[in-house]
Every structure is written in C-alpha cells, then in structure tokens.
Write an enzyme that holds these catalytic residues in place. Structure first.
Site, PDB file in Angstrom:
ATOM      1  N   GLU A 152       0.826  -1.221   0.000  1.00 44.87           N
ATOM      2  CA  GLU A 152       0.000   0.000   0.000  1.00 44.87           C
ATOM      3  C   GLU A 152       0.852   1.260   0.000  1.00 44.87           C
ATOM      4  O   GLU A 152       0.821   2.041   0.955  1.00 44.87           O
ATOM      5  CB  GLU A 152      -0.855   0.034   1.278  1.00 44.87           C
ATOM      6  N   TYR A 163       6.517  17.494  10.910  1.00 44.76           N
ATOM      7  CA  TYR A 163       7.440  16.350  11.045  1.00 44.76           C
ATOM      8  C   TYR A 163       8.904  16.770  10.949  1.00 44.76           C
ATOM      9  O   TYR A 163       9.772  15.902  10.819  1.00 44.76           O
ATOM     10  CB  TYR A 163       7.196  15.317   9.932  1.00 44.76           C
ATOM     11  N   CYS A 174       0.201  33.100  10.858  1.00 41.07           N
ATOM     12  CA  CYS A 174       0.441  33.948  12.029  1.00 41.07           C
ATOM     13  C   CYS A 174       1.132  33.236  13.179  1.00 41.07           C
ATOM     14  O   CYS A 174       0.881  33.514  14.341  1.00 41.07           O
ATOM     15  CB  CYS A 174      -0.900  34.465  12.521  1.00 41.07           C
ATOM     16  N   TYR A 210       0.944  13.887   0.904  1.00 40.75           N
ATOM     17  CA  TYR A 210       0.606  14.560   2.151  1.00 40.75           C
ATOM     18  C   TYR A 210       0.854  16.067   2.063  1.00 40.75           C
ATOM     19  O   TYR A 210       1.252  16.704   3.025  1.00 40.75           O
ATOM     20  CB  TYR A 210       1.368  13.930   3.332  1.00 40.75           C
TER      21      TYR A 210
HETATM   22  N1  LLP Z   1      -1.195   1.880   4.544  1.00 36.48           N
HETATM   23  C1  LLP Z   1      -1.636   2.329   5.746  1.00 36.48           C
HETATM   24  C2  LLP Z   1      -2.554   1.502   6.516  1.00 36.48           C
HETATM   25  C3  LLP Z   1      -1.221   3.586   6.210  1.00 36.48           C
HETATM   26  O1  LLP Z   1      -1.650   4.013   7.393  1.00 36.48           O
HETATM   27  C4  LLP Z   1      -0.348   4.367   5.422  1.00 36.48           C
HETATM   28  C5  LLP Z   1       0.089   5.695   5.880  1.00 36.48           C
HETATM   29  C6  LLP Z   1       0.081   3.882   4.177  1.00 36.48           C
HETATM   30  C7  LLP Z   1      -0.367   2.623   3.777  1.00 36.48           C
HETATM   31  C8  LLP Z   1       0.983   4.658   3.248  1.00 36.48           C
HETATM   32  O2  LLP Z   1       2.201   4.999   3.811  1.00 36.48           O
HETATM   33  P1  LLP Z   1       3.323   5.682   2.882  1.00 36.48           P
HETATM   34  O3  LLP Z   1       3.703   4.676   1.823  1.00 36.48           O
HETATM   35  O4  LLP Z   1       2.731   6.894   2.287  1.00 36.48           O
HETATM   36  O5  LLP Z   1       4.461   6.000   3.796  1.00 36.48           O
HETATM   37  N2  LLP Z   1       1.427  12.302   6.874  1.00 36.48           N
HETATM   38  C9  LLP Z   1       2.680  11.590   7.082  1.00 36.48           C
HETATM   39  C10 LLP Z   1       2.586  10.152   6.679  1.00 36.48           C
HETATM   40  C11 LLP Z   1       1.472   9.436   7.421  1.00 36.48           C
HETATM   41  C12 LLP Z   1       1.271   8.073   6.920  1.00 36.48           C
HETATM   42  C13 LLP Z   1       0.039   7.461   7.510  1.00 36.48           C
HETATM   43  N3  LLP Z   1      -0.235   6.175   7.022  1.00 36.48           N
HETATM   44  C14 LLP Z   1       3.794  12.302   6.314  1.00 36.48           C
HETATM   45  O6  LLP Z   1       3.514  13.300   5.640  1.00 36.48           O
HETATM   46  O7  LLP Z   1       4.956  11.919   6.433  1.00 36.48           O
END
Ligand code: LLP
Length: 410
Positions: free
Chosen positions: A268, A311, A337, A365
């Site tokens: 995913e 982050y 602000c 994101y």
């Molecule tokens: N599958 C599940 C169940 C997840 O919770 C997530 C991300 C993904 C797949 C995808 O993860 P990725 O491949 O994008 O790392 N907002 C944060 C990242 C939060 C990810 C939450 N879950 C950022 O901007 O670094």
C-alpha cells in the site's frame, strides 16, 4: 544553481507557464512519474502475484486516482469518504481495501454495503463484525507486529505502544473471535510506518505475517502495507525497492510453499507513488533582511504544506525565476500567524520579490493535509499528463470558505 534535480519543465511543460496560467500557489503533479513508480514496483515484485493498493490519503484527487486505476492497480482507503472518492474515480468495490482506525461501526456497515473489503483493526470491531455478518462477508485483519520503524515517532505505527491493529500477542484472542462467529478471514495486514529505509523491516514484518497466517486456512492475500522511503534531496537514500522486492518475494514464495497455496502479495504505497511527482510553486512576496538572517516570505504556508512544521520534514526548494543567481542563505517562511518555516537555512539562487520558488516532494501529504487555517484558501492543482497541463482542482474562492457557515441573527 541550475541542476537536473531542479526542473524548470515537466514533460516539456514549463513550470513558469503553469504559474502564469493558473496562478500561485499551485500544486503540480507529473503523471508520468506516478506511472513509472508503479511500474518500478511491479518490476521489483515480478516473481509474486503483486497487487498495489495505493494509499489514497497521500493524494486523493480523483484525476490522480483515475491515473492509478489506468495502471490496473487498486487503492487503500482509510475513511468512507476515501472509499467514495475511489468509486467516483472508477474503482470497483472489489479493488478497494478499507482500513479504518477506530471508526463508528455504521461507517463499517456502509463500506460492507458498498462491497468493500474491511480491514478489522480491533477485537471490538471483530466482535461487532462477526455478530452482524458471521461468515457471510470476507474480511482482513490488521495485525500490530510490534515493530518500531518509520522516519519519526508520529509516523511509526506498528510498535507495541501504537493504537493501530491488533497486537500479534493477542493472536489466541483473535482466533477465538474468528471461531466464535466463523468470520471468513481472507487477508492479514500490517503497516509499520512511513519513511522506512531498511529492507529488513519489511522482511521482519513478513515473518510476523507468515507465522500468523498458518492459523488462517482461507487466506487469499497478505498485505505488507506501505512506508517505502523516497529521496528528499540529491543523494538522500531511498528504500531500495529492488532489494525489498527480491528479498520479500523470495520469503513470500517460500511461505506459500509451506502454506500450501499461492497467495497474493499486497502493498500500500502512498509516498512512493506520489511524493516526488509533486511540486508546490509559490511566489516570493517579501525579502526581509534582519541583522542575523534573510527571510523570504511566500504566498503559502503550513496551511498548504504542513510537513516541515509537523514532522521537521525536509522539502528541497529552488528559485525557478532566477536559477543562475548568486547563491545566498535564506529562511523560506509562510504567511501564517505563527512560526511557519517551510525551509530553514537554505542556499537559494538570489531571490527577489516576485520570484517563483518551487518546493519538491510535494505530491504526498501536501494538499491532502492542507487546511483553511488563517482563513486562507487552498491552492489549485494541475496534473501534467501526456505533455499537457490539466487543471484538476480549482483554486478555492472566498465563497468556499464560508459556504457552510450559518450566520445567526445577533
Ligand atoms: N497503509 C496504511 C494503513 C497507512 O496508514 C499508510 C500511511 C500507508 C499505507 C501509506 O504509507 P506511505 O507509503 O505513504 O508511507 N502524513 C505523514 C505520513 C502518514 C502516513 C500514515 N499512514 C507524512 O507526511 O509523512
């Protein structure tokens, strides 16, 4: 400061012309890059029946989802709204995995009614699900593998203190509930975190899945989640997908032998597919010298790109208007602000008011975590596809901001 890492055009469409046509701030996505990332994953896992479930949350624009659909892959959705957006983009219910975290059971029922696979993430949800559906609706279980991994604490979600999934130590309890209601479990899932560099983490997660899987005779797939790290600047290491693909596939094939049947391997990815495809173009609105520093203020902020403040994420930024200018140190800050630093202490080709700056890795994101803080409007989004720039989301207008407010007589 001109560099191949700092594109001035994408698929021969100039970024300047996009800013001119659609205004700033504007999110721009390179559709070809997204498709190529998908292809590279397909190649890395060529020896197993791979299914990619793109993590919609990273970037949920319908046109982006249509692009993913075109490659034949599916999606992961974390809310019923993401499920619906996915369906609007043309995904069949059977191509959508719904992975909620502690939602109201009504939402789960809605997903089942739509025909979407639910990823059960608590014993309590398993109980509700089992009591209502028994063995009539196939489901997946999200296991918490007790693995600490991820770029920082906020995005490490597979460890023993995390709210996600059902602890692997509760496997006997899981099996009791499955048995009690005869729930048809066809998949097991883990997702340990985001920005995971090390291939070993995915293998370790795999081993947890493989061991648990032996207790579930009806499985069709094992889902390894997402979390692959991408490069945020030149020379920054990214997850070696060839290594992950080779090692995980070999272990998976070996497991399938033992299991007695060939299963599908699901992943995913969110960031891996869309992070590097995205650019946020902003305009320098002020260059402010203090006795210590020089700030460049831009017509955007943490309301559009929250990752640096949330982050401490590094997003590379460059001066599109004056690429050959003399390099100087700047703090690039937003118009919000409160402290709103988008890029700290960076060497940029000399910036003047009115110059266009480009933030990289803005696909994942970025807009999906944007807000209307300070009553600001969200940017437009543009997809470059087959050599043409397509507007895929209009810039918000003042009316959008207030349309749900109910003004009472006072
Ligand atoms: N599958 C599940 C169940 C997840 O919770 C997530 C991300 C993904 C797949 C995808 O993860 P990725 O491949 O994008 O790392 N907002 C944060 C990242 C939060 C990810 C939450 N879950 C950022 O901007 O670094």
């Amino acid at each position: 400061m001109t560099s191949p890492h700092h594109p001035i055009q994408i698929q021969e469409v100039s970024l300047q012309s996009i800013a001119q046509e659609f205004g700033t701030p504007v999110y721009v996505y390179d559709g070809e890059k997204i498709v190529n990332q998908i292809k590279s994953l397909q190649a890395a896992f060529a020896t197993v029946p791979l299914k990619i479930k793109y993590a919609t949350k990273a970037l949920s624009n319908i046109s982006i989802l249509k692009l993913v659909k075109k490659t034949g892959e599916g999606i992961d959705a974390v809310s019923i709204e993401e499920v619906r957006i996915g369906m609007l983009a043309g995904f069949e219910a059977s191509e959508i995995m719904y992975t909620p975290s502690g939602v109201n059971f009504k939402e789960v029922q809605e997903a089942v009614e739509l025909g979407v696979m639910v990823n059960l993430d608590s014993i309590s949800l398993m109980e509700d699900f089992g009591a209502l559906y028994g063995g009539t609706v196939a489901a997946c279980i999200r296991i918490n593998p007790h693995i600490m991994a991820g770029g920082n604490a906020k995005i490490s979600v597979g460890h023993s203190q995390s709210k996600f999934g059902i602890s692997i130590q509760q496997l006997p309890e899981i099996l009791d509930v499955v048995e009690k209601y005869k729930i048809k479990i066809v998949g097991l899932h883990i997702h340990t975190g985001s920005d995971i560099l090390d291939a070993e983490v995915f293998l370790k997660g795999g081993n947890v899945l493989f061991e648990a899987a032996m207790s579930f005779p009806d499985l069709k797939f094992l889902d390894f989640g997402g979390g692959f790290k991408v490069a945020y600047k030149a020379g920054d290491p990214a997850t070696d997908m060839e290594e992950v693909g080779t090692k995980v596939s070999a272990a998976f094939n070996e497991f399938c032998e033992k299991y007695g049947r060939k299963l599908e391997l699901w992943i995913e990815p969110g960031k891996f597919l869309v992070s590097e495809s995205g650019y946020l173009i902003v305009e320098a609105t002020v260059v402010k010298n203090t006795p210590q520093l020089t700030f460049v203020g831009v017509d955007s902020g943490l309301n559009h790109l929250i990752r640096p403040m949330m982050y401490d994420a590094f997003h590379d930024v460059y001066n599109l208007s004056n690429p050959a200018g003399e390099p100087k140190p700047y703090h690039v800050v937003g118009y919000i602000c409160e402290t709103d630093t988008l890029a700290k202490d960076r060497m940029l080709a000399s910036v003047s008011k009115g110059d266009l700056l480009v933030f990289k890795n803005a696909g994942a994101y970025g807009i999906s975590m944007s807000s209307n803080y300070n009553s600001r409007l969200r940017p437009a989004e543009v997809l470059i596809w087959e050599g043409k720039a397509h507007l895929i989301r209009k810039r918000e207008e003042f009316e959008d901001l207030i349309k749900n407010q109910v003004v009472i007589a006072i």
